[in-house]
Design a protein around this motif. Sequence first.
Motif, PDB file in Angstrom:
ATOM      1  N   ASP A  73       0.862  -1.166   0.000  1.00 27.03           N
ATOM      2  CA  ASP A  73       0.000   0.000   0.000  1.00 27.03           C
ATOM      3  C   ASP A  73       0.903   1.221   0.000  1.00 27.03           C
ATOM      4  N   PHE A  74       0.950   1.901  -1.143  1.00 28.70           N
ATOM      5  CA  PHE A  74       1.850   3.043  -1.270  1.00 28.70           C
ATOM      6  C   PHE A  74       1.458   4.168  -0.323  1.00 28.70           C
ATOM      7  N   ALA A  75       0.180   4.389  -0.190  1.00 27.90           N
ATOM      8  CA  ALA A  75      -0.277   5.496   0.651  1.00 27.90           C
ATOM      9  C   ALA A  75       0.114   5.291   2.108  1.00 27.90           C
ATOM     10  N   LYS A  76       0.120   4.037   2.545  1.00 28.40           N
ATOM     11  CA  LYS A  76       0.443   3.726   3.934  1.00 28.40           C
ATOM     12  C   LYS A  76       1.906   3.334   4.123  1.00 28.40           C
ATOM     13  N   ASN A  77       2.660   3.289   3.021  1.00 28.75           N
ATOM     14  CA  ASN A  77       4.072   2.906   3.101  1.00 28.75           C
ATOM     15  C   ASN A  77       4.221   1.571   3.818  1.00 28.75           C
ATOM     16  N   THR A  78       3.376   0.630   3.432  1.00 30.96           N
ATOM     17  CA  THR A  78       3.266  -0.654   4.131  1.00 30.96           C
ATOM     18  C   THR A  78       3.253  -1.800   3.142  1.00 30.96           C
ATOM     19  N   VAL A  79       3.862  -2.897   3.537  1.00 30.38           N
ATOM     20  CA  VAL A  79       3.812  -4.128   2.760  1.00 30.38           C
ATOM     21  C   VAL A  79       3.150  -5.207   3.617  1.00 30.38           C
ATOM     22  N   TYR A  80       2.378  -6.059   2.975  1.00 31.19           N
ATOM     23  CA  TYR A  80       1.623  -7.090   3.674  1.00 31.19           C
ATOM     24  C   TYR A  80       2.025  -8.477   3.173  1.00 31.19           C
ATOM     25  N   LEU A  81       1.795  -9.458   4.019  1.00 32.01           N
ATOM     26  CA  LEU A  81       1.941 -10.850   3.617  1.00 32.01           C
ATOM     27  C   LEU A  81       0.713 -11.595   4.130  1.00 32.01           C
ATOM     28  N   GLN A  82      -0.179 -11.924   3.231  1.00 35.84           N
ATOM     29  CA  GLN A  82      -1.355 -12.716   3.570  1.00 35.84           C
ATOM     30  C   GLN A  82      -0.965 -14.184   3.500  1.00 35.84           C
ATOM     31  N   MET A  83      -1.121 -14.892   4.595  1.00 37.29           N
ATOM     32  CA  MET A  83      -0.711 -16.282   4.676  1.00 37.29           C
ATOM     33  C   MET A  83      -1.948 -17.144   4.937  1.00 37.29           C
ATOM     34  N   ASN A  84      -2.274 -17.978   3.983  1.00 39.43           N
ATOM     35  CA  ASN A  84      -3.422 -18.875   4.100  1.00 39.43           C
ATOM     36  C   ASN A  84      -2.952 -20.320   4.179  1.00 39.43           C
ATOM     37  N   SER A  85      -3.830 -21.180   4.639  1.00 37.69           N
ATOM     38  CA  SER A  85      -3.536 -22.610   4.732  1.00 37.69           C
ATOM     39  C   SER A  85      -2.194 -22.859   5.404  1.00 37.69           C
ATOM     40  N   LEU A  86      -2.008 -22.240   6.532  1.00 34.12           N
ATOM     41  CA  LEU A  86      -0.722 -22.334   7.216  1.00 34.12           C
ATOM     42  C   LEU A  86      -0.428 -23.760   7.653  1.00 34.12           C
ATOM     43  N   LYS A  87       0.852 -24.096   7.621  1.00 31.26           N
ATOM     44  CA  LYS A  87       1.331 -25.417   8.001  1.00 31.26           C
ATOM     45  C   LYS A  87       2.324 -25.274   9.156  1.00 31.26           C
ATOM     46  N   PRO A  88       2.503 -26.328   9.928  1.00 30.83           N
ATOM     47  CA  PRO A  88       3.494 -26.256  11.018  1.00 30.83           C
ATOM     48  C   PRO A  88       4.886 -25.862  10.521  1.00 30.83           C
ATOM     49  N   GLU A  89       5.226 -26.272   9.318  1.00 26.86           N
ATOM     50  CA  GLU A  89       6.549 -25.933   8.778  1.00 26.86           C
ATOM     51  C   GLU A  89       6.686 -24.460   8.398  1.00 26.86           C
ATOM     52  N   ASP A  90       5.593 -23.709   8.482  1.00 28.42           N
ATOM     53  CA  ASP A  90       5.674 -22.260   8.274  1.00 28.42           C
ATOM     54  C   ASP A  90       6.093 -21.533   9.547  1.00 28.42           C
ATOM     55  N   THR A  91       6.200 -22.258  10.636  1.00 29.31           N
ATOM     56  CA  THR A  91       6.617 -21.650  11.900  1.00 29.31           C
ATOM     57  C   THR A  91       8.005 -21.044  11.765  1.00 29.31           C
ATOM     58  N   ALA A  92       8.121 -19.762  12.095  1.00 27.83           N
ATOM     59  CA  ALA A  92       9.390 -19.042  11.937  1.00 27.83           C
ATOM     60  C   ALA A  92       9.211 -17.615  12.420  1.00 27.83           C
ATOM     61  N   VAL A  93      10.331 -16.935  12.517  1.00 26.43           N
ATOM     62  CA  VAL A  93      10.300 -15.484  12.670  1.00 26.43           C
ATOM     63  C   VAL A  93      10.304 -14.898  11.265  1.00 26.43           C
ATOM     64  N   TYR A  94       9.348 -14.046  11.004  1.00 26.19           N
ATOM     65  CA  TYR A  94       9.203 -13.437   9.678  1.00 26.19           C
ATOM     66  C   TYR A  94       9.736 -12.009   9.706  1.00 26.19           C
ATOM     67  N   TYR A  95      10.579 -11.718   8.722  1.00 24.88           N
ATOM     68  CA  TYR A  95      11.209 -10.406   8.624  1.00 24.88           C
ATOM     69  C   TYR A  95      10.812  -9.733   7.311  1.00 24.88           C
ATOM     70  N   CYS A  96      10.521  -8.460   7.369  1.00 26.05           N
ATOM     71  CA  CYS A  96      10.354  -7.737   6.118  1.00 26.05           C
ATOM     72  C   CYS A  96      11.668  -7.047   5.774  1.00 26.05           C
ATOM     73  N   ALA A  97      11.827  -6.773   4.505  1.00 27.71           N
ATOM     74  CA  ALA A  97      13.078  -6.208   4.017  1.00 27.71           C
ATOM     75  C   ALA A  97      12.796  -5.245   2.875  1.00 27.71           C
ATOM     76  N   ALA A  98      13.691  -4.294   2.707  1.00 22.38           N
ATOM     77  CA  ALA A  98      13.543  -3.313   1.636  1.00 22.38           C
ATOM     78  C   ALA A  98      14.909  -3.001   1.046  1.00 22.38           C
ATOM     79  N   ASP A  99      14.945  -2.924  -0.269  1.00 21.76           N
ATOM     80  CA  ASP A  99      16.194  -2.598  -0.932  1.00 21.76           C
ATOM     81  C   ASP A  99      15.920  -1.768  -2.170  1.00 21.76           C
ATOM     82  N   ALA A 100      16.848  -0.876  -2.459  1.00 20.71           N
ATOM     83  CA  ALA A 100      16.660   0.019  -3.603  1.00 20.71           C
ATOM     84  C   ALA A 100      16.826  -0.689  -4.936  1.00 20.71           C
TER      85      ALA A 100
END
Length: 122
Positions: A73-100
């Motif tokens: 969302d450009f107006a909110k300067n925000t990035v999202y990650l919609q995660m559906n059908s989650l599995k136990p193997e998705d367990t983790a620390v999730y980090y967002c990142a930005a690069d030019a």
Amino acid sequence: QAQLVESGGGLVQAGDSLRLSCAASGRTLSRYMLGWFRQSPGKEREFVAAITWSGGTTSYAGSVKGRFTISRDFAKNTVYLQMNSLKPEDTAVYYCAADATHLAIMSKIDYWGQGTQVTVSS
């Protein structure tokens, strides 16, 4: 300098959904490539998803393709990650990142968030 702050993590059951948010402050990231990475205990940090600065192109790791959706969302300067059908193997620390330029080399990424824990129980 930009600061990235993730939110939305938590404890869910297998099959549930979560939406992670990453809000940027300090500078606009409208011309930056944005992405999500994750790291499980004892494992290296791995790529999850990325979106170009225009928002027109997305890419996903094979393990999440079809289940996760990245958006921005450009107006909110925000990035999202919609995660559906989650599995136990998705367990983790999730980090967002930005690069030019790109997110291909983690050691050279401009900005990282502090991470948010996602735990999926079976």
